[in-house]
Design a protein around this motif. Structure first.
Motif, PDB file in Angstrom:
ATOM      1  N   ILE A   1       0.856  -1.186   0.000  1.00  0.00           N
ATOM      2  CA  ILE A   1       0.000   0.000   0.000  1.00  0.00           C
ATOM      3  C   ILE A   1       0.893   1.236   0.000  1.00  0.00           C
ATOM      4  O   ILE A   1       1.748   1.394   0.880  1.00  0.00           O
ATOM      5  CB  ILE A   1      -0.920   0.041   1.232  1.00  0.00           C
ATOM      6  N   LEU A   2       0.716   2.113  -0.986  1.00  0.00           N
ATOM      7  CA  LEU A   2       1.426   3.382  -1.005  1.00  0.00           C
ATOM      8  C   LEU A   2       0.747   4.316  -0.012  1.00  0.00           C
ATOM      9  O   LEU A   2      -0.437   4.635  -0.154  1.00  0.00           O
ATOM     10  CB  LEU A   2       1.409   3.994  -2.414  1.00  0.00           C
TER      11      LEU A   2
ATOM     12  N   ARG B   1      -8.036   1.224   6.254  1.00  0.00           N
ATOM     13  CA  ARG B   1      -9.255   0.678   6.832  1.00  0.00           C
ATOM     14  C   ARG B   1      -9.885  -0.361   5.903  1.00  0.00           C
ATOM     15  O   ARG B   1     -10.352  -1.416   6.356  1.00  0.00           O
ATOM     16  CB  ARG B   1     -10.257   1.806   7.132  1.00  0.00           C
ATOM     17  N   LEU B   2      -9.919  -0.081   4.605  1.00  0.00           N
ATOM     18  CA  LEU B   2     -10.495  -1.025   3.655  1.00  0.00           C
ATOM     19  C   LEU B   2      -9.707  -2.333   3.631  1.00  0.00           C
ATOM     20  O   LEU B   2     -10.299  -3.424   3.566  1.00  0.00           O
ATOM     21  CB  LEU B   2     -10.521  -0.403   2.257  1.00  0.00           C
ATOM     22  N   ALA B   3      -8.378  -2.245   3.698  1.00  0.00           N
ATOM     23  CA  ALA B   3      -7.546  -3.453   3.713  1.00  0.00           C
ATOM     24  C   ALA B   3      -7.785  -4.255   4.992  1.00  0.00           C
ATOM     25  O   ALA B   3      -7.828  -5.490   4.970  1.00  0.00           O
ATOM     26  CB  ALA B   3      -6.071  -3.083   3.587  1.00  0.00           C
ATOM     27  N   GLN B   4      -7.965  -3.552   6.115  1.00  0.00           N
ATOM     28  CA  GLN B   4      -8.269  -4.256   7.358  1.00  0.00           C
ATOM     29  C   GLN B   4      -9.573  -5.033   7.236  1.00  0.00           C
ATOM     30  O   GLN B   4      -9.672  -6.177   7.678  1.00  0.00           O
ATOM     31  CB  GLN B   4      -8.357  -3.257   8.513  1.00  0.00           C
TER      32      GLN B   4
ATOM     33  N   TYR C   1     -10.075  -9.148   7.478  1.00  0.00           N
ATOM     34  CA  TYR C   1     -10.515  -9.435   8.845  1.00  0.00           C
ATOM     35  C   TYR C   1     -11.053 -10.870   8.943  1.00  0.00           C
ATOM     36  O   TYR C   1     -11.720 -11.334   8.018  1.00  0.00           O
ATOM     37  CB  TYR C   1     -11.614  -8.442   9.236  1.00  0.00           C
ATOM     38  N   PRO C   2     -10.746 -11.624  10.003  1.00  0.00           N
ATOM     39  CA  PRO C   2     -10.031 -11.222  11.216  1.00  0.00           C
ATOM     40  C   PRO C   2      -8.515 -11.385  11.136  1.00  0.00           C
ATOM     41  O   PRO C   2      -7.828 -11.224  12.149  1.00  0.00           O
ATOM     42  CB  PRO C   2     -10.621 -12.164  12.263  1.00  0.00           C
ATOM     43  N   GLY C   3      -8.007 -11.692   9.936  1.00  0.00           N
ATOM     44  CA  GLY C   3      -6.563 -11.795   9.794  1.00  0.00           C
ATOM     45  C   GLY C   3      -5.908 -10.430   9.675  1.00  0.00           C
ATOM     46  O   GLY C   3      -6.580  -9.395   9.631  1.00  0.00           O
ATOM     47  N   LYS C   4      -4.577 -10.421   9.589  1.00  0.00           N
ATOM     48  CA  LYS C   4      -3.843  -9.173   9.434  1.00  0.00           C
ATOM     49  C   LYS C   4      -3.721  -8.816   7.958  1.00  0.00           C
ATOM     50  O   LYS C   4      -3.769  -9.682   7.078  1.00  0.00           O
ATOM     51  CB  LYS C   4      -2.444  -9.308  10.038  1.00  0.00           C
TER      52      LYS C   4
ATOM     53  N   THR D   1      -1.868  -0.271  14.345  1.00  0.00           N
ATOM     54  CA  THR D   1      -2.359  -1.369  13.505  1.00  0.00           C
ATOM     55  C   THR D   1      -1.423  -2.572  13.466  1.00  0.00           C
ATOM     56  O   THR D   1      -1.834  -3.666  13.076  1.00  0.00           O
ATOM     57  CB  THR D   1      -2.574  -0.889  12.067  1.00  0.00           C
ATOM     58  N   GLY D   2      -0.156  -2.364  13.817  1.00  0.00           N
ATOM     59  CA  GLY D   2       0.809  -3.440  13.733  1.00  0.00           C
ATOM     60  C   GLY D   2       1.276  -3.730  12.319  1.00  0.00           C
ATOM     61  O   GLY D   2       1.921  -4.754  12.062  1.00  0.00           O
ATOM     62  N   LEU D   3       0.990  -2.828  11.380  1.00  0.00           N
ATOM     63  CA  LEU D   3       1.404  -3.025   9.991  1.00  0.00           C
ATOM     64  C   LEU D   3       2.901  -2.770   9.827  1.00  0.00           C
ATOM     65  O   LEU D   3       3.502  -1.973  10.566  1.00  0.00           O
ATOM     66  CB  LEU D   3       0.623  -2.083   9.071  1.00  0.00           C
ATOM     67  N   GLU D   4       3.478  -3.435   8.840  1.00  0.00           N
ATOM     68  CA  GLU D   4       4.876  -3.197   8.506  1.00  0.00           C
ATOM     69  C   GLU D   4       4.989  -1.886   7.731  1.00  0.00           C
ATOM     70  O   GLU D   4       4.145  -1.584   6.883  1.00  0.00           O
ATOM     71  CB  GLU D   4       5.409  -4.346   7.647  1.00  0.00           C
ATOM     72  N   LEU D   5       6.023  -1.109   8.016  1.00  0.00           N
ATOM     73  CA  LEU D   5       6.256   0.156   7.309  1.00  0.00           C
ATOM     74  C   LEU D   5       7.614   0.121   6.632  1.00  0.00           C
ATOM     75  O   LEU D   5       8.633  -0.182   7.260  1.00  0.00           O
ATOM     76  CB  LEU D   5       6.204   1.333   8.292  1.00  0.00           C
ATOM     77  N   ILE D   6       7.614   0.425   5.339  1.00  0.00           N
ATOM     78  CA  ILE D   6       8.856   0.563   4.572  1.00  0.00           C
ATOM     79  C   ILE D   6       8.939   2.007   4.102  1.00  0.00           C
ATOM     80  O   ILE D   6       7.998   2.522   3.494  1.00  0.00           O
ATOM     81  CB  ILE D   6       8.874  -0.398   3.368  1.00  0.00           C
ATOM     82  N   VAL D   7      10.049   2.677   4.402  1.00  0.00           N
ATOM     83  CA  VAL D   7      10.205   4.088   4.053  1.00  0.00           C
ATOM     84  C   VAL D   7      11.345   4.242   3.053  1.00  0.00           C
ATOM     85  O   VAL D   7      12.450   3.725   3.252  1.00  0.00           O
ATOM     86  CB  VAL D   7      10.499   4.943   5.305  1.00  0.00           C
ATOM     87  N   GLY D   8      11.059   4.946   1.961  1.00  0.00           N
ATOM     88  CA  GLY D   8      12.090   5.334   1.007  1.00  0.00           C
ATOM     89  C   GLY D   8      12.391   6.806   1.195  1.00  0.00           C
ATOM     90  O   GLY D   8      11.471   7.620   1.261  1.00  0.00           O
TER      91      GLY D   8
END
Length: 301
Positions: free
Chosen positions: A32-33, A45-48, A52-55, A83-90
């Motif tokens: 997700i950008l 929110r839409l991805a959650q 759901y109920p998975g990550k 949210t516990g999501l992974e974040l990748i930053v460029g």
């Protein structure tokens, strides 16, 4: 609140969730950008809901120009923790340091165009084959040409003639080696749809969307948010104004607008009454009549 679009049309949510699930099933490495703006917050929110109920099974990718609003960065970090999501930053600064791009100078200098190089490098380094973004067709005429699954070539470039028909909700994710796809789940939404969704879902958003006192430069009738990143002429005056931001981008290209809207309901009323387009405060779109399309061709978003 005015009697207009008081309820979010839930069929748009159903469509967006279907698109996100299709991206997850058809591609090996989606992401997700994430800009920290209202549209990318809506995507989270839409991805959650889609999983759901998975990550959510893919990371957020943020391209940090180094000239971001501090409120946006703080919100990004809070959301990732929440949210516990992974974040990748460029980081655009890395490309400047490595001389892959040259920083602009002068009165209207911006790092916005430089982030294309950082985005493409981040996509390649992480082998992403699909990047899910929050672009909408109502934003700008170049956006209206996008498909839901919008193909980019092996140089990250967009070609309007190389897009697929999307009939009967059929989304074709077949790509050649080196190609990738931008996926736009809320392509058919309007700005008002997004705000109504935020209201109904009670989503948190960065404080800069609401009216607040801020130091600005009134330059050619445009209110620039003053910071160390903005070039200031000796005769230009800094003033404190009650403003808010309608879109969130790099500080060097995102103008403020006078506003007293302090709630989401007041923002919705303000949008209904306005005669200025949503991206009318994005200074990078005003460099030329085809500014957005030119950036898209070279790999932007």
């Amino acid at each position: 609140m005015k009697e207009y679009l008081k309820e979010f049309p839930r069929e748009l949510e159903d469509e967006a969730i279907y698109i996100i699930r299709e991206a997850a099933s058809q591609f090996e490495r989606p992401a997700i950008l994430f800009s920290g703006g209202k549209d990318s917050i809506t995507l989270v929110r839409l991805a959650q809901k889609a999983f759901y109920p998975g990550k959510v099974p893919f990371p957020l990718v943020h391209i940090d120009t180094g000239h971001n609003f501090i409120e946006t960065i703080e919100f990004r970090d809070w959301l990732v923790k929440e949210t516990g999501l992974e974040l990748i930053v460029g980081y655009v600064q890395d490309d400047i340091n490595q001389k892959r791009v040259t920083e602009e100078t002068g009165k209207f200098a911006s790092r916005n165009t430089l982030q294309t190089t950082t985005l493409l490098r981040t996509i390649e380094a992480n082998k992403f084959d699909a990047c899910i973004g929050g672009a909408r067709r109502d934003e700008e005429k170049a956006r209206a040409k996008e498909r839901i699954f919008s193909v980019r070539d092996d140089f990250g470039q967009w070609d309007a003639k190389n897009q697929r028909l999307e009939l009967f909700d059929f989304l074709n994710g077949r790509i050649q080696p080196g190609e990738n796809v931008r996926v736009f789940p809320i392509s058919n939404w309007t700005e008002l749809d997004v705000w109504n969704y935020i209201k109904e879902e009670k989503l948190e958003i960065p404080s800069i969307y609401f009216a607040h006192a801020r130091e600005v430069l009134n330059r050619e009738g445009t209110l620039w948010p003053y910071s160390d990143f903005i070039f200031k002429d000796a005769d230009e005056k800094i003033e404190s104004r009650l403003v808010r931001f309608r879109t969130v981008g790099d500080m060097s290209c995102t103008a403020a607008l006078p506003s007293s809207a302090a709630t989401i309901e007041e923002i919705i009323d303000e949008i209904i009454d306005t005669t200025v387009s949503e991206r009318g405060t994005r200074l990078d779109d005003k460099r030329s009549e085809a500014a957005m399309e030119t950036r898209k061709v070279t790999g932007y978003f």
